[in-house]
Motif scaffolding. Structure first.
Motif, PDB file in Angstrom:
ATOM      1  N   ASP A 102       0.859  -1.183   0.000  1.00  0.00           N
ATOM      2  CA  ASP A 102       0.000   0.000   0.000  1.00  0.00           C
ATOM      3  C   ASP A 102       0.899   1.237   0.000  1.00  0.00           C
ATOM      4  O   ASP A 102       1.541   1.547   1.010  1.00  0.00           O
ATOM      5  N   PRO A 103       0.963   1.960  -1.126  1.00  0.00           N
ATOM      6  CA  PRO A 103       1.896   3.099  -1.191  1.00  0.00           C
ATOM      7  C   PRO A 103       1.533   4.205  -0.195  1.00  0.00           C
ATOM      8  O   PRO A 103       2.420   4.916   0.287  1.00  0.00           O
ATOM      9  N   ALA A 104       0.263   4.327   0.120  1.00  0.00           N
ATOM     10  CA  ALA A 104      -0.133   5.361   1.082  1.00  0.00           C
ATOM     11  C   ALA A 104       0.510   5.071   2.427  1.00  0.00           C
ATOM     12  O   ALA A 104       1.021   5.985   3.100  1.00  0.00           O
ATOM     13  N   LYS A 105       0.503   3.809   2.783  1.00  0.00           N
ATOM     14  CA  LYS A 105       1.073   3.447   4.085  1.00  0.00           C
ATOM     15  C   LYS A 105       2.591   3.587   4.072  1.00  0.00           C
ATOM     16  O   LYS A 105       3.198   3.951   5.082  1.00  0.00           O
ATOM     17  N   ILE A 106       3.187   3.313   2.943  1.00  0.00           N
ATOM     18  CA  ILE A 106       4.641   3.498   2.875  1.00  0.00           C
ATOM     19  C   ILE A 106       4.976   4.963   3.116  1.00  0.00           C
ATOM     20  O   ILE A 106       5.877   5.291   3.891  1.00  0.00           O
ATOM     21  N   ILE A 107       4.188   5.826   2.505  1.00  0.00           N
ATOM     22  CA  ILE A 107       4.489   7.257   2.624  1.00  0.00           C
ATOM     23  C   ILE A 107       4.246   7.739   4.045  1.00  0.00           C
ATOM     24  O   ILE A 107       4.992   8.566   4.564  1.00  0.00           O
ATOM     25  N   THR A 108       3.201   7.232   4.687  1.00  0.00           N
ATOM     26  CA  THR A 108       2.947   7.689   6.051  1.00  0.00           C
ATOM     27  C   THR A 108       3.898   7.035   7.045  1.00  0.00           C
ATOM     28  O   THR A 108       3.866   7.350   8.233  1.00  0.00           O
ATOM     29  N   GLY A 109       4.734   6.109   6.567  1.00  0.00           N
ATOM     30  CA  GLY A 109       5.706   5.520   7.467  1.00  0.00           C
ATOM     31  C   GLY A 109       5.157   4.353   8.275  1.00  0.00           C
ATOM     32  O   GLY A 109       5.761   3.927   9.255  1.00  0.00           O
ATOM     33  N   ASP A 110       4.015   3.861   7.861  1.00  0.00           N
ATOM     34  CA  ASP A 110       3.406   2.715   8.527  1.00  0.00           C
ATOM     35  C   ASP A 110       4.336   1.503   8.431  1.00  0.00           C
ATOM     36  O   ASP A 110       5.054   1.340   7.450  1.00  0.00           O
ATOM     37  N   THR A 111       4.330   0.657   9.426  1.00  0.00           N
ATOM     38  CA  THR A 111       5.179  -0.535   9.336  1.00  0.00           C
ATOM     39  C   THR A 111       4.460  -1.671   8.613  1.00  0.00           C
ATOM     40  O   THR A 111       5.086  -2.548   8.035  1.00  0.00           O
ATOM     41  N   GLU A 112       3.135  -1.661   8.659  1.00  0.00           N
ATOM     42  CA  GLU A 112       2.373  -2.722   7.991  1.00  0.00           C
ATOM     43  C   GLU A 112       1.987  -2.264   6.593  1.00  0.00           C
ATOM     44  O   GLU A 112       0.860  -1.846   6.350  1.00  0.00           O
ATOM     45  N   VAL A 113       2.940  -2.326   5.707  1.00  0.00           N
ATOM     46  CA  VAL A 113       2.675  -1.778   4.369  1.00  0.00           C
ATOM     47  C   VAL A 113       2.260  -2.862   3.377  1.00  0.00           C
ATOM     48  O   VAL A 113       1.778  -2.572   2.303  1.00  0.00           O
ATOM     49  N   ILE A 114       2.424  -4.089   3.729  1.00  0.00           N
ATOM     50  CA  ILE A 114       2.101  -5.165   2.797  1.00  0.00           C
ATOM     51  C   ILE A 114       0.624  -5.494   2.898  1.00  0.00           C
ATOM     52  O   ILE A 114       0.106  -5.770   3.983  1.00  0.00           O
ATOM     53  N   ILE A 115      -0.043  -5.429   1.774  1.00  0.00           N
ATOM     54  CA  ILE A 115      -1.455  -5.771   1.754  1.00  0.00           C
ATOM     55  C   ILE A 115      -1.601  -7.292   1.730  1.00  0.00           C
ATOM     56  O   ILE A 115      -2.374  -7.871   2.469  1.00  0.00           O
ATOM     57  N   ALA A 116      -0.848  -7.890   0.850  1.00  0.00           N
ATOM     58  CA  ALA A 116      -0.916  -9.345   0.749  1.00  0.00           C
ATOM     59  C   ALA A 116       0.303  -9.823   0.000  1.00  0.00           C
ATOM     60  O   ALA A 116       0.928  -9.044  -0.746  1.00  0.00           O
ATOM     61  N   GLN A 117       0.675 -11.073   0.173  1.00  0.00           N
ATOM     62  CA  GLN A 117       1.710 -11.637  -0.687  1.00  0.00           C
ATOM     63  C   GLN A 117       1.526 -13.135  -0.829  1.00  0.00           C
ATOM     64  O   GLN A 117       1.011 -13.820   0.041  1.00  0.00           O
ATOM     65  N   LYS A 118       1.909 -13.609  -1.999  1.00  0.00           N
ATOM     66  CA  LYS A 118       1.768 -15.033  -2.307  1.00  0.00           C
ATOM     67  C   LYS A 118       3.031 -15.492  -3.016  1.00  0.00           C
ATOM     68  O   LYS A 118       3.535 -14.804  -3.908  1.00  0.00           O
ATOM     69  N   ASP A 119       3.507 -16.646  -2.622  1.00  0.00           N
ATOM     70  CA  ASP A 119       4.662 -17.159  -3.360  1.00  0.00           C
ATOM     71  C   ASP A 119       4.263 -18.434  -4.105  1.00  0.00           C
ATOM     72  O   ASP A 119       4.651 -19.536  -3.776  1.00  0.00           O
ATOM     73  N   LYS A 120       3.410 -18.230  -5.080  1.00  0.00           N
ATOM     74  CA  LYS A 120       2.868 -19.351  -5.819  1.00  0.00           C
ATOM     75  C   LYS A 120       3.762 -19.739  -6.991  1.00  0.00           C
ATOM     76  O   LYS A 120       3.713 -20.854  -7.492  1.00  0.00           O
ATOM     77  N   HIS A 121       4.563 -18.770  -7.412  1.00  0.00           N
ATOM     78  CA  HIS A 121       5.386 -19.003  -8.590  1.00  0.00           C
ATOM     79  C   HIS A 121       6.626 -19.805  -8.265  1.00  0.00           C
ATOM     80  O   HIS A 121       7.112 -19.806  -7.133  1.00  0.00           O
ATOM     81  N   THR A 122       7.150 -20.396  -9.319  1.00  0.00           N
ATOM     82  CA  THR A 122       8.440 -21.038  -9.220  1.00  0.00           C
ATOM     83  C   THR A 122       9.461 -20.065  -9.787  1.00  0.00           C
ATOM     84  O   THR A 122       9.307 -19.579 -10.907  1.00  0.00           O
ATOM     85  N   GLY A 123      10.443 -19.729  -8.984  1.00  0.00           N
ATOM     86  CA  GLY A 123      11.484 -18.846  -9.484  1.00  0.00           C
ATOM     87  C   GLY A 123      11.066 -17.390  -9.481  1.00  0.00           C
ATOM     88  O   GLY A 123       9.957 -17.039  -9.080  1.00  0.00           O
ATOM     89  N   PRO A 124      11.990 -16.546  -9.872  1.00  0.00           N
ATOM     90  CA  PRO A 124      11.727 -15.101  -9.810  1.00  0.00           C
ATOM     91  C   PRO A 124      10.569 -14.663 -10.716  1.00  0.00           C
ATOM     92  O   PRO A 124      10.415 -15.180 -11.829  1.00  0.00           O
ATOM     93  N   VAL A 125       9.794 -13.722 -10.195  1.00  0.00           N
ATOM     94  CA  VAL A 125       8.667 -13.180 -10.966  1.00  0.00           C
ATOM     95  C   VAL A 125       9.187 -11.985 -11.756  1.00  0.00           C
ATOM     96  O   VAL A 125       9.402 -10.911 -11.210  1.00  0.00           O
ATOM     97  N   ARG A 126       9.407 -12.203 -13.048  1.00  0.00           N
ATOM     98  CA  ARG A 126      10.017 -11.143 -13.860  1.00  0.00           C
ATOM     99  C   ARG A 126       8.994 -10.318 -14.623  1.00  0.00           C
ATOM    100  O   ARG A 126       9.321  -9.252 -15.132  1.00  0.00           O
ATOM    101  N   ALA A 127       7.810 -10.856 -14.738  1.00  0.00           N
ATOM    102  CA  ALA A 127       6.817 -10.159 -15.572  1.00  0.00           C
ATOM    103  C   ALA A 127       5.545  -9.890 -14.776  1.00  0.00           C
ATOM    104  O   ALA A 127       5.058 -10.773 -14.064  1.00  0.00           O
ATOM    105  N   LEU A 128       5.083  -8.655 -14.891  1.00  0.00           N
ATOM    106  CA  LEU A 128       3.847  -8.243 -14.206  1.00  0.00           C
ATOM    107  C   LEU A 128       3.130  -7.246 -15.106  1.00  0.00           C
ATOM    108  O   LEU A 128       3.776  -6.408 -15.754  1.00  0.00           O
ATOM    109  N   ASP A 129       1.826  -7.313 -15.155  1.00  0.00           N
ATOM    110  CA  ASP A 129       1.088  -6.254 -15.856  1.00  0.00           C
ATOM    111  C   ASP A 129      -0.323  -6.162 -15.300  1.00  0.00           C
ATOM    112  O   ASP A 129      -0.927  -7.166 -14.911  1.00  0.00           O
ATOM    113  N   VAL A 130      -0.827  -4.941 -15.257  1.00  0.00           N
ATOM    114  CA  VAL A 130      -2.178  -4.694 -14.751  1.00  0.00           C
ATOM    115  C   VAL A 130      -3.110  -4.522 -15.946  1.00  0.00           C
ATOM    116  O   VAL A 130      -2.769  -3.836 -16.918  1.00  0.00           O
TER     117      VAL A 130
END
Lengths: 1071, 320
Positions: A102-130
């Motif tokens: 959450d970029p808003a939380k990063i800017i406010t200096g919040d420590t809980e900035v991660i909304i969610a995370q999943k490590d479903k992939h094998t190996g590094p995730v090199r490609a992302l698109d919205v």
């Protein structure tokens, strides 16, 4: 041009287009180690502040992360508009994890900035698109042909686009189609690209170069064309960008071969599909048009490779590039100088060396002189092709006369290569009218003026007036155009003669009865009481004593009756005493009536009684003092009265026909500048001016400063609504206000009244040409920036009458300087004009005493002939004055401009709408035969300030007919007699009396002019004249008595007593 | 209320970017991506091509007519980084001056009030603003404001010539002591006001309200009131009306005229300063007027193609 720099080796993601201000997020790159070989990782957010000229980017927040990143994107999911930071930062990590921050939380200096995370992939995730259409959908790609579609609203379980492609390989790029929301493409280093249809849940097409040497480092869909995409190759042997069209998937549509070594990243501008960025191992950043293959721009960079490049979504001219030397640079592709960059380096130097005295030598370093001319290499040129976002497609600009110029370029045309030839490029000129009521009313007014239907116009106004006051004003104005105006005014003030008579009828009959009963015998008592004393005095003819006695005894009526018998002098003395004694309410009124002292009433009446005062003035005041009295009353109302009375002053000014005062008073009372309130004023003013012109025969063009301002405001308004012709008719004609002269010129030209061609192009302004290499006066004038303006105003301060402002033919042949002077000389010649018509006064045969008055009046009829006369302002444009104009050929320089040839085409026509015959000119206007063109007034004659002088004269009533010739002898004789008496009279009192008599005899002359005296009186007067000629004044007095006794008192009271005084004096003095 | 009285087929071969009438409203200058500037005589509904001016090597963005007291002069600016001043001499139009002092696209040109002399302000994508003053004899003096707007100035507009102290009318005969000001708008989302002091141009005000590029600024003509007014429009779809009541020119306050759904490219005041024409927001032209209570209302929507005009209904306005 480089704008900003961040010293990081990081992946980068711009905030979405909706985000303001613009941020750039950076996440420590997993692939590249920075110079320190540090293994710590962080996620940072910087703000792009372009108003700060320095190269530093403001860091907003830093979050120490546990992992490094292969890919970082900032999606607009769940973004709220406004200034708050929002959206979702999506990161692809080293260990197959996808992390949402959450970029808003990063800017406010919040420590809980991660909304969610999943490590479903094998190996590094090199490609992302919205997905642009459904921003909650994110595609990710990693090793083993793994592609997942994440729903940010339901992050737990990702979907797949279909069965994994075989053989299994790394996914290096992934991209959603920009036109069709369910189409996704993926590519791998092997060079194969796959297009997925998510509705069918399977790959629909595979794109692959036959030579198999493509090593896909970049994949991007065409922003506008759904079936096209580009693939970039990292392979140094094939450093190309291929443009594919899925409809012809057998081979690339186009191959861009601008890079010499492998391409590391590409970015296609969302705003302009002709801009594709690419960076490669040849250390170049290029911007190409993938539709043509042309390289449009090469960014000046250092020699380092860039591994990531991004367009800023919000600011289309801005891009960022991350290079292996541990730096992220923000560039503008619009060119510009590199001053900023150099400045930063200097700053860094000085900060490293401490203050300006780095070596502690007690001597500051001399300021570093940056080389000003560092050669062309420091100037960075912009793109070869203008980017789409600076091509203005639509515009609308106002121009003079309420016109709007508009153009638009249809959307389809903005697509490259489509129907460009068929496209018509039109510009539209439109008339904008916003004040319809104003225009309608203005038209009505113009019609009324043109048709001279003033009475009906006023009547209509009366009928429509919403308020009583408005009704009143119009009623007063209307009276101006009617016969017998004074009676009608009285009527309007609520005083009717007839009413009074009716009221009095009863009392009157009573009185006659009483009189009848009084006719009996009476005895004459001479006893010692007052009665007796009076009787004695009467018997001895001592009226004075008798009157005194009566006054003493408070027998006022007796006293006055006796005084009448005792002669004028006694009467006036008695009146004096009476008034001194009596203090009743109406005494002052009576005093004023008897003494004809209207000033007194006007000046000292209670303001609440202004109607009565005005009524009295209307009833009694002489024509020559009438206007002044009305004015005076108006002034008092304005200065002393409350707000209600102040507005009533308008009525007084209307009676007085004082246009200027009316304007001032009205303007004070009305608020605002709205067109309709101005219309309200102008309607009245125009009508009143017409009235005054008809009844008072004043200069129709004379306009006071305030009125001129209002009229020009009005004209401007009309012009702004497109009624340029109408505006011209309302613009004051002879004013020397520069803005009015300029407006007139502008209006004339806007109407296109000048002939097309050379002349038309020579503006009257053209005093300041800027020809190449012209020396002399022009140069001198242009030296200071103020000079032209001064020159311009000088011209305006003494402008020629408007008619002369555009003598195109004259000016065009002259150098500018001469043109100016020629304007002046024309003006001078015009100035001479009013001087000569004064001559005809000699033909009047008036006795010298009256000469001065005549002089004053005559010129008004001959006021400056103005070549351009508008129908409104100058309906009385004297035919005489135009006839009188001397033939032009004789005149040098300026004369040609008198020829109608140079008048705007429309003007003469308008003027001819007023045939001279119909003009209500007073008979005393000298007939044309008397005032033949005289050489006296020819152009070039020396002149004084003739115009100013004449214009400065007060306007007054001057409609006087000449005395019939057969009766002129009365005037000459009486005046001669008075002169003789004056010569021989010794005491000042007598002289004063004679002077007064001389003036009062004017009443007689007036009556002679109007021929209202009965024949018996006339013949009696002639008899008196005969006796005067024989110096038999006694005889004259006898005739006088006879006339008085046989004629109607009211007919003769104004002058017969005066005549008696004169005869008596003449007799006494024996002249 | 708005009726098309003349449709001019410009025969431009590419997009038109600007169309301006001269001082009298009798001649039309247009410019286009086809690199040409054209001048038409449009009197009495006609459209006679007077000149087809070639000289730019890129799209021509704007044209500006100088006041006729200086002759028939037209300035044009282009993506080719040049400003060209054209002048009519003996009936033919020719290039009289070319300014090449900018490093990037010159986006806007605007002549100063004629009272100051012949001065042209030019705003460029290189971030600078140039002021070209004619000093006579074909010479132009250049003053440059560097980095006026980072990554680009999109628009310049002069303040009307007003003498401080006597805002309505200055006494004649006295040498007018003008304070020269102009406004500019740029890619840094700012509107800036510049003031000349001792011959130097200084940034007097920085007006912040837009959240994206300022596409155009237009300083309203003076109508004798002491208030100064500026309209600005932006990529963010917003149009602001800035007003300043105090003579020192320090306190400007913005009022949002409207938020459109698309880029607003251009704003233009009527000569009487009471109507604002807004171009953009999906390639439309709308006219706006301030009501007595100070609110801005759209009074019409100009549909050029049809030649007609439809008054905007309440519903449509709300949609916007």
């Amino acid at each position: 041009m480089k704008l900003k720099e961040i010293d990081r080796t990081a992946m980068q993601a711009w905030s979405p287009a909706q985000q303001h201000p613009i941020y750039l997020a950076t996440g420590t790159s997993a692939q590249q180690l920075d110079a320190t070989f540090s293994t710590s990782a962080s996620l940072e957010i910087f703000e792009l502040d372009l108003s700060d000229p320095s190269l530093d980017m403001k860091s907003c927040a830093t979050f120490s992360s546990s992992c490094r990143y292969h890919k970082l994107i900032w999606g607009p999911h769940s973004m709220t508009s406004g200034e708050t930071v929002s959206g979702v930062l999506i990161a692809g990590g080293e260990n197959g994890n996808v992390i949402l921050y959450d970029p808003a939380k990063i800017i406010t200096g919040d420590t809980e900035v991660i909304i969610a995370q999943k490590d479903k992939h094998t190996g590094p995730v090199r490609a992302l698109d919205v997905n642009m259409f459904q921003t909650n959908l994110v595609a990710s790609g990693a090793n083993e042909s793994e592609i997942y579609i994440w729903d940010l609203n339901n992050f737990a379980t990702p979907m797949t686009p279909g069965v994994k492609t075989q053989p299994l390989e790394d996914i290096s790029c992934i991209a959603w189609n920009r036109q069709v929301q369910h189409i996704l493409a993926s590519a791998s280093p092997s060079g194969r690209a796959t297009v997925w249809d998510l509705r069918k849940n399977e790959p629909i097409i595979k794109v692959s170069d036959h030579n198999n040497r493509m090593h896909c480092s970049g994949l991007a869909w065409h922003p506008d064309v759904a079936t096209q995409m580009v693939l970039a190759s990292e392979d140094d042997r094939l450093p190309v960008i291929q443009m594919w069209d899925l409809r012809f998937a057998s081979s690339p549509l186009r191959v861009l071969e601008s890079h010499t070594r492998g391409i590391l990243a590409i970015a296609w501008s969302m705003v302009d599909s002709e801009l594709l960025l690419s960076c490669g191992k040849d250390a170049k950043i290029l911007c190409s048009n993938p539709n043509t293959g042309e390289v449009l721009y090469e960014l000046p960079t250092n020699t380092q490779w860039c591994f990531d490049i991004q367009w800023c979504p919000r600011n289309p001219a801005v891009l960022s590039a991350a290079s292996f030397d541990g730096r992220i640079s923000v560039y503008s592709i619009m060119g510009g100088s590199t001053d900023g960059l150099r400045q930063k380096q200097v700053d860094q130097l000085s900060s490293s060396f401490g203050n300006l005295d780095p070596f502690g030598m007690g001597q500051p370093l001399p300021p570093l002189q940056l080389p000003q001319q560092t050669g062309p290499q420091c100037i960075i040129l912009p793109l070869k092709k203008p980017p789409k976002w600076i091509r203005r497609p639509v515009g609308a600009s106002f121009s003079f006369g309420g016109k709007l110029v508009t153009f638009e370029n249809s959307k389809s045309q903005q697509q490259p290569g489509i129907e460009q030839q068929q496209q018509r490029h039109h510009v539209y000129l439109s008339q904008v009218v916003t004040e319809e009521e104003f225009l309608a009313r203005s038209n009505q007014l113009q019609e009324a003026v043109q048709s001279e239907g003033f009475v009906s116009y006023c009547q209509k106004k009366i009928d429509m007036a919403p308020a009583d006051f408005e009704k009143n004003v119009w009623a007063f104005l209307k009276v101006h155009f009617e016969e017998d105006s004074r009676v009608k005014y009285l009527d309007l003030l609520g005083y009717r003669k007839d009413d009074l008579r009716k009221k009095r009828v009863k009392d009157h009959t009573q009185e006659t009865e009483d009189l009848g009963s009084a006719k009996k015998t009476f005895n004459i008592s001479v006893s010692g009481d007052v009665d007796g004393l009076i009787t004695q005095a009467l018997l001895t003819g001592n009226f004075e004593s008798a009157v005194d006695l009566c006054l003493h005894d408070n027998r006022m009526a007796d006293a006055i009756i006796l005084a009448i018998a005792g002669g004028q002098e006694l009467l006036s003395r008695t009146q004096e005493k009476y008034f001194a004694k009596m203090q009743s309410k109406i005494t002052r009124l009576i005093t004023a009536v008897v003494k004809k002292n209207w000033k007194e009433i006007v000046q000292s009446c209670d303001l609440q009684n202004w109607r009565e005062a005005l009524a009295a003035v209307l009833t009694y005041a002489r024509p020559d003092e009438f206007a002044a009295l009305c004015d005076r009353l108006g002034n008092r109302l304005e200065s002393e009265g409350d707000s209600l009375l102040q507005t009533q002053a308008c009525l007084c000014y209307i009676c007085a026909g004082n246009v200027e005062k009316l304007v001032a008073c009205w303007t004070k009372a009305q608020d605002g500048n709205s067109p309709l309130s101005l219309q309200d004023l102008i309607e009245k003013v125009v009508i009143l001016r017409k009235a005054v012109q008809i009844t008072q025969d004043v200069d129709p063009n004379a306009v006071g400063a305030l009125l001129a301002e209002k009229m020009s405001q009005y004209a401007s308004l009309l012009a702004a609504q497109g009624s340029i012709a109408a505006a011209l008719t309302f613009l004051p004609v002879n004013t020397n206000q520069p803005n009015i002269t300029l407006l007139r010129d502008r209006l004339c030209r806007a109407q296109g009244e000048l002939p097309v061609g050379q002349e038309a192009l020579k503006a009257p302004y053209e005093r300041q040409p800027m020809p190449k290499g012209q020396a002399g006066p022009v140069v001198g004038q242009m030296q200071g920036p103020q000079a032209p303006a001064q020159q311009y105003y000088q011209q305006g301060d003494n402008p020629p009458p408007p008619g002369f402002i555009m003598p195109g033919a004259v000016n065009s042949n002259m150098p500018p300087q001469q043109a100016t002077s020629s304007n002046y000389s024309m003006y001078s010649q015009a100035g001479t004009r009013p001087a000569y018509p004064q001559r005809p006064q000699n033909g009047w045969n008036d006795p010298p005493a009256l000469n001065r008055a005549a002089k004053k009046k005559v010129p008004d009829n001959f006021l400056p002939p103005v070549p351009i006369t508008s129908p409104i302002m100058n309906p009385l444009a004297d035919p005489q004055s135009q006839i009188q104009q001397p033939p032009a050929p004789a005149a040098p320089l300026g004369a040609p401009s008198f020829q109608p040839l140079h008048l705007p085409a429309g003007q003469p026509v308008l003027q001819s709408g007023y045939p001279p015959a119909s003009q209500p000119l007073g008979p005393c206007v000298v007939p044309p035969t008397v005032s033949k063109p005289s050489t006296e007034g020819a152009p070039g004659a020396p002149i004084g300030n003739a115009i100013q002088h004449v214009q400065a004269l007060p306007t007054e009533k001057i409609t006087k007919k000449p005395i019939p010739e057969e009766h002129l002898i009365l005037k000459t004789t009486f005046e001669a007699l008075i002169q003789r008496c004056l010569l021989s009279a010794s005491d000042p009192q007598t002289k004063r009396k004679l002077d007064d008599a001389n003036k009062r005899l004017e009443f007689l002359y007036d009556k002679l002019r109007e021929q209202t005296l009965s024949p018996t009186i006339i013949s009696g007067l002639h008899n008196i004249v005969k006796s005067i000629e024989m110096r038999n004044y006694q005889e004259g007095l006898n005739i006088h008595t006879h006339i008085v006794s046989t004629s109607n008192f009211s007919e003769t009271s104004a002058f017969m007593p005066v005549l008696k005084v004169v005869l008596t004096q003449a007799n006494k003095l024996g002249v | 209320q708005v009726s098309v009285i003349n449709t001019v087929d410009t025969s431009h071969e590419d997009m038109i970017h600007d169309a301006q009438m001269d001082y009298y409203g009798t001649r039309l200058a247009t410019c286009s991506s086809d690199r040409s500037v054209k001048i038409f005589d449009v009197r009495n509904g006609g459209q006679i091509l007077i000149a087809d001016l070639r000289g730019h090597e890129g799209p021509v963005w704007q044209v500006a007519w100088a006041h006729p007291m200086y002759g028939n002069i037209l300035a044009s600016c282009s993506y080719d980084r040049k400003v060209i001043i054209w002048k009519e001499e003996n009936g033919t139009w020719e290039k009289t001056y070319e300014y090449t002092g900018h490093d990037s696209s010159v986006n806007s040109v605007c002549w100063a009030p004629h009272d100051y002399g012949l001065i042209l302000a030019c705003g460029s994508s290189d971030g600078a603003i140039s002021l070209l003053s004619y000093t006579g004899d074909g010479q132009w003096e250049v003053k440059k404001i560097s980095n006026a707007h980072t990554i680009g100035c999109n628009a310049v507009s002069w303040a009307p010539a007003v003498v401080p102290g006597s805002l309505i009318e200055q006494p004649s005969g006295q040498k007018p002591n003008y304070i020269k000001r102009f406004a500019s708008g740029g890619c840094d989302n700012l509107v800036k006001i510049w003031k000349e002091e001792d011959g130097q141009w200084k940034e007097e005000q920085k007006l912040e309200a837009h959240s994206d590029w300022v596409r155009d600024v237009a300083w309203a003509p003076s109508i004798g009131l002491p208030t100064s007014t500026i309209a600005s429009c932006s990529q963010d779809g917003r149009v602001f009306i800035w007003t300043c009541d105090d003579a020192s020119g320090n306190s400007w306050s913005p009022k949002l005229l409207h938020k459109f759904n698309d880029v607003v490219w251009h704003v233009s005041w009527s000569i009487t300063a009471n109507i604002l024409a807004v171009s953009g927001g999906d390639n439309k032209v709308t006219l706006w007027k301030e009501s007595v209570d100070g609110l801005w209302a759209c009074i019409s929507d100009v549909n050029k193609g049809q030649g007609g005009v439809s008054a905007i209904t309440e519903g449509q306005q709300n949609e916007q």
